[in-house]
Write a protein that holds these residues in place. Structure first.
Motif, PDB file in Angstrom:
ATOM      1  N   ARG A   1      45.587  39.822  43.694  1.00 37.16           N
ATOM      2  CA  ARG A   1      46.064  38.463  44.005  1.00 37.16           C
ATOM      3  C   ARG A   1      45.216  37.819  45.094  1.00 37.16           C
ATOM      4  NH1 ARG A   1      48.712  35.721  47.543  1.00 37.16           N
ATOM      5  NH2 ARG A   1      49.009  37.515  48.917  1.00 37.16           N
TER       6      ARG A   1
ATOM      7  N   ASP B   1      42.074  36.554  43.858  1.00 39.57           N
ATOM      8  CA  ASP B   1      42.211  35.502  42.844  1.00 39.57           C
ATOM      9  C   ASP B   1      41.446  35.887  41.574  1.00 39.57           C
ATOM     10  OD1 ASP B   1      43.150  33.117  41.774  1.00 39.57           O
ATOM     11  OD2 ASP B   1      41.464  31.943  42.535  1.00 39.57           O
ATOM     12  N   TRP B   2      41.680  37.130  41.130  1.00 36.89           N
ATOM     13  CA  TRP B   2      40.965  37.686  39.980  1.00 36.89           C
ATOM     14  C   TRP B   2      41.917  37.819  38.806  1.00 36.89           C
ATOM     15  CZ3 TRP B   2      36.257  38.498  38.232  1.00 36.89           C
ATOM     16  CH2 TRP B   2      36.052  39.413  37.187  1.00 36.89           C
ATOM     17  N   ASP B   3      41.523  37.309  37.643  1.00 40.60           N
ATOM     18  CA  ASP B   3      42.401  37.367  36.478  1.00 40.60           C
ATOM     19  C   ASP B   3      41.768  38.109  35.303  1.00 40.60           C
ATOM     20  OD1 ASP B   3      40.498  35.560  35.680  1.00 40.60           O
ATOM     21  OD2 ASP B   3      41.887  33.900  35.315  1.00 40.60           O
TER      22      ASP B   3
END
Length: 251
Positions: free
Chosen positions: A54, A57-59
């Protein structure tokens, strides 16, 4: 276009993650580190891994290392983490917190070995090489001409009746306030000589955070096999984890 991955390295004292340039083995940005929760239960560690993802900010896909033997995506041992990891379905565990994305989980030293072969010391690519990571414990990776034999656990081999990592890890050095030379000669050297006697490697590569100070202790080692420091040092676990998920390696 840069090929970017994400790796997380779960250790006994800290959990670290970063974006990795998979073409060069370099970090894209600063590493994120959070202390390992105590006790380091599967749920607590998974929550910390989720927090690192989180914060980054890695998806995308996530590779994760554990200080455990990983076979068929189950943890079969628990070294320096909570015993409740044994027989945990690690893939299902991390999917519960990270959602429906590609995930690979592998042994931490095996990840370091993969990274060193691709981006580190070129000597890791030929011959029979044993890579050892010195930290809270001692991790090991067996490499034959750059190919990995997974899930070796040399840190738990008995040397003079004591587990190797209880004798010679860098955590032992700190805890007993040993000088580099004393630690190298009296602790690490007997361990390396026992590994030599049993496996006859062509080279030892030593990694982990303490390899940053390799000049203080590697020249003081007393064994027949040549010893060189890992080039990726404590970046190797994160890089290897990112490589594993990129290659869809799921031991």
């Amino acid at each position: 276009m840069t090929n970017i991955g994400f790796g997380i390295d779960v250790g006994g004292s800290g959990i670290k993650g970063a974006r990795v340039n998979l073409d060069t083995g370099e970090f894209i940005d600063d590493r994120i580190k959070i202390p390992t929760p105590q006790p380091a239960t599967p749920g607590a560690v998974a929550a910390t891994v989720e927090e690192i993802v989180r914060l980054a900010d890695w998806d995308g896909p996530v590779g994760i290392t554990l200080p455990s033997v990983i076979r068929n995506q189950r943890a079969l041992t628990a070294a320096n983490i909570d015993p409740s990891w044994v027989d945990t379905d690690v893939n299902s565990l991390f999917h519960e917190t990270l959602g429906h994305r590609r995930i690979s989980v592998l042994n931490d030293a095996d990840a370091a070995g993969l990274a060193e072969v691709s981006f580190g010391n070129p000597e890791a690519r030929s011959g029979s090489v044993i890579l050892l990571t010195f930290g809270t414990g001692i991790g090991s990776a067996f490499l034959m001409d750059g190919e990995l034999f997974p899930n070796t656990e040399l840190g738990h081999l008995l040397v003079d009746g004591v587990e190797a990592e209880h004798l010679a890890s860098s955590a032992v050095k700190e805890r007993e306030d040993l000088r580099y030379g004393q630690w190298a000669r009296e602790r690490v050297s007997p361990v390396l000589r026992e590994f030599e006697r049993l496996f006859w490697p062509s080279l030892f590569i030593v990694g982990g955070g303490i390899s940053r100070k390799a000049h203080k202790w590697v020249p003081k080692l007393e064994c027949s096999t040549r010893v060189v420091p890992a080039e990726l040092r404590n970046r190797a676990g994160i890089v290897g984890a990112a490589m594993a998920v990129d290659r869809d390696l799921t031991p």
